[in-house]
Scaffold this active site. Structure first.
Site, PDB file in Angstrom:
ATOM      1  N   ASN A 114      -7.770  -2.226  14.363  1.00  0.00           N
ATOM      2  CA  ASN A 114      -9.179  -2.499  14.009  1.00  0.00           C
ATOM      3  C   ASN A 114      -9.299  -3.727  13.100  1.00  0.00           C
ATOM      4  O   ASN A 114     -10.346  -3.968  12.502  1.00  0.00           O
ATOM      5  CB  ASN A 114      -9.809  -1.279  13.335  1.00  0.00           C
ATOM      6  CG  ASN A 114      -9.113  -0.905  12.028  1.00  0.00           C
ATOM      7  OD1 ASN A 114      -8.142  -1.554  11.632  1.00  0.00           O
ATOM      8  ND2 ASN A 114      -9.585   0.119  11.368  1.00  0.00           N
ATOM      9  N   GLU A 133      -9.795  -1.523   5.139  1.00  0.00           N
ATOM     10  CA  GLU A 133     -10.473  -1.137   6.369  1.00  0.00           C
ATOM     11  C   GLU A 133     -11.760  -1.942   6.540  1.00  0.00           C
ATOM     12  O   GLU A 133     -12.283  -2.513   5.576  1.00  0.00           O
ATOM     13  CB  GLU A 133     -10.805   0.360   6.320  1.00  0.00           C
ATOM     14  CG  GLU A 133      -9.593   1.273   6.225  1.00  0.00           C
ATOM     15  CD  GLU A 133      -8.847   1.444   7.557  1.00  0.00           C
ATOM     16  OE1 GLU A 133      -8.996   0.588   8.455  1.00  0.00           O
ATOM     17  OE2 GLU A 133      -8.113   2.432   7.682  1.00  0.00           O
ATOM     18  N   ASP A 150       0.815  -1.210   0.000  1.00  0.00           N
ATOM     19  CA  ASP A 150       0.000   0.000   0.000  1.00  0.00           C
ATOM     20  C   ASP A 150       0.853   1.267   0.000  1.00  0.00           C
ATOM     21  O   ASP A 150       2.076   1.212   0.156  1.00  0.00           O
ATOM     22  CB  ASP A 150      -0.962   0.004   1.203  1.00  0.00           C
ATOM     23  CG  ASP A 150      -0.280  -0.375   2.524  1.00  0.00           C
ATOM     24  OD1 ASP A 150       0.954  -0.441   2.556  1.00  0.00           O
ATOM     25  OD2 ASP A 150      -0.997  -0.592   3.513  1.00  0.00           O
ATOM     26  N   HIS A 200      -7.534  -4.274  10.298  1.00  0.00           N
ATOM     27  CA  HIS A 200      -7.252  -4.071   8.868  1.00  0.00           C
ATOM     28  C   HIS A 200      -5.935  -4.742   8.475  1.00  0.00           C
ATOM     29  O   HIS A 200      -5.038  -4.905   9.306  1.00  0.00           O
ATOM     30  CB  HIS A 200      -7.283  -2.591   8.478  1.00  0.00           C
ATOM     31  CG  HIS A 200      -6.106  -1.756   8.857  1.00  0.00           C
ATOM     32  ND1 HIS A 200      -6.208  -0.617   9.627  1.00  0.00           N
ATOM     33  CD2 HIS A 200      -4.789  -1.861   8.545  1.00  0.00           C
ATOM     34  CE1 HIS A 200      -5.014  -0.074   9.769  1.00  0.00           C
ATOM     35  NE2 HIS A 200      -4.133  -0.811   9.136  1.00  0.00           N
TER      36      HIS A 200
HETATM   37  C1  GLP Z   1      -0.625   0.630   8.570  1.00  0.00           C
HETATM   38  C2  GLP Z   1      -0.251  -0.260   7.375  1.00  0.00           C
HETATM   39  C3  GLP Z   1      -0.503  -1.729   7.654  1.00  0.00           C
HETATM   40  C4  GLP Z   1       0.075  -2.098   9.001  1.00  0.00           C
HETATM   41  C5  GLP Z   1      -0.597  -1.298  10.083  1.00  0.00           C
HETATM   42  C6  GLP Z   1      -0.097  -1.639  11.488  1.00  0.00           C
HETATM   43  O1  GLP Z   1      -1.950   1.005   8.585  1.00  0.00           O
HETATM   44  N1  GLP Z   1      -0.945   0.114   6.185  1.00  0.00           N
HETATM   45  O2  GLP Z   1       0.078  -2.499   6.621  1.00  0.00           O
HETATM   46  O3  GLP Z   1      -0.106  -3.480   9.242  1.00  0.00           O
HETATM   47  O4  GLP Z   1      -0.326   0.065   9.840  1.00  0.00           O
HETATM   48  O5  GLP Z   1       1.030  -0.862  11.796  1.00  0.00           O
HETATM   49  P1  GLP Z   1       2.034  -1.180  12.949  1.00  0.00           P
HETATM   50  O6  GLP Z   1       2.838  -2.340  12.501  1.00  0.00           O
HETATM   51  O7  GLP Z   1       2.854   0.074  13.074  1.00  0.00           O
HETATM   52  O8  GLP Z   1       1.237  -1.469  14.166  1.00  0.00           O
END
Ligand code: GLP
Length: 243
Positions: free
Chosen positions: A136, A143, A67, A138
């Protein structure tokens, strides 16, 4: 789903790095699906360390990231996922940057989605996909509520996700409202998926992903029927599991 519970973040990163390196060492032309967020950083550090120590070759490895933010403010280009990948991984490996793909976050977003899906279809699914999970539930930027059948698409970011990511910006107002993301369908086309989750703020999402019903309200639950998923958790993220 195979669930591995380890004591802490460092051990989770080691387990994940072992999975990735097995693929890279076994196939010089492997295609890796990569993720951003703080979770995979420990794993990337170990991959860099391995490259420095053992000379593991990335010259013909290809990568696809999940992404990218859309239209980041110019004073926050350092928050782009392309920049993140360069700094945390690509700059430290002998990888050909032309073989590293991240969705394009500026310009015509719909065109960028089609271009990305075309490339993904050509390779027929990545060999291994690394994932984190949002609080959440995702995955990538899929989402809650997003249909599982979508390919790469533009999303409006959830308020929760923007707040979770606000720590990387000066204020919540600077966090982008939109992003481009691979869809659940594209993610599930991976031959193998490893999902890493650590910390108690992920415990509810982890419970829903593994023990809850399969529902668009918790996007990661879509992984339940993929035949090759390894979930790597620390004790805090696993604390709400009952089985
Ligand atoms: C972002 C990314 C996700 C990731 C998520 C969790 O939203 N788009 O790919 O899994 O954050 O982030 P973290 O690993 O910092 O908790």
């Amino acid at each position: 789903m195979k669930v591995i519970i380890v004591k802490d973040y460092q051990t989770a990163s080691e387990v994940a790095a072992t999975e990735m390196l097995a693929v890279v060492k076994n196939n010089p032309k492997a295609v890796l699906g990569l993720a951003t967020g703080s979770t995979p950083v420990g794993m990337y550090n170990l991959m860099v360390k391995d490259h420095e120590m053992n000379g593991t070759d990335y010259s013909t490895i290809e990568t696809y990231n999940l992404d990218e933010y859309l239209n980041l403010p110019m004073n926050h280009l350092d928050q782009s996922y392309r920049h993140f990948m360069d700094v945390n991984l690509f700059n430290h490996l002998n990888i050909n940057k032309e073989n590293t793909h991240v969705p394009e976050g500026f310009g015509d977003a719909n065109e960028a989605c089609v271009a990305y899906d075309t490339k993904l279809a050509e390779i027929g699914g990545v060999d291994i996909q690394v994932l984190g999970i949002g609080s959440n539930g995702h995955i990538a930027f899929n989402e809650p509520g997003v249909p599982f059948e979508l390919g790469t698409h533009v999303v409006t970011l959830d308020e929760q996700t923007r707040q979770d990511n606000a720590r990387f910006f000066d204020s919540i107002d600077e966090v982008p409202t939109h992003a481009i993301t691979m869809g659940i369908k594209s993610i599930k086309s991976a031959k193998k998926i490893i999902l890493i989750a650590t910390g108690s703020n992920k415990a509810d999402a982890v419970y829903g992903m593994i023990e809850g019903e399969v529902t668009v309200d918790l996007p990661a639950s879509a992984l339940q029927d993929h035949e090759n998923v390894v979930v790597i958790l620390d004790e805090a993220a696993a604390s709400k599991l009952t089985k």
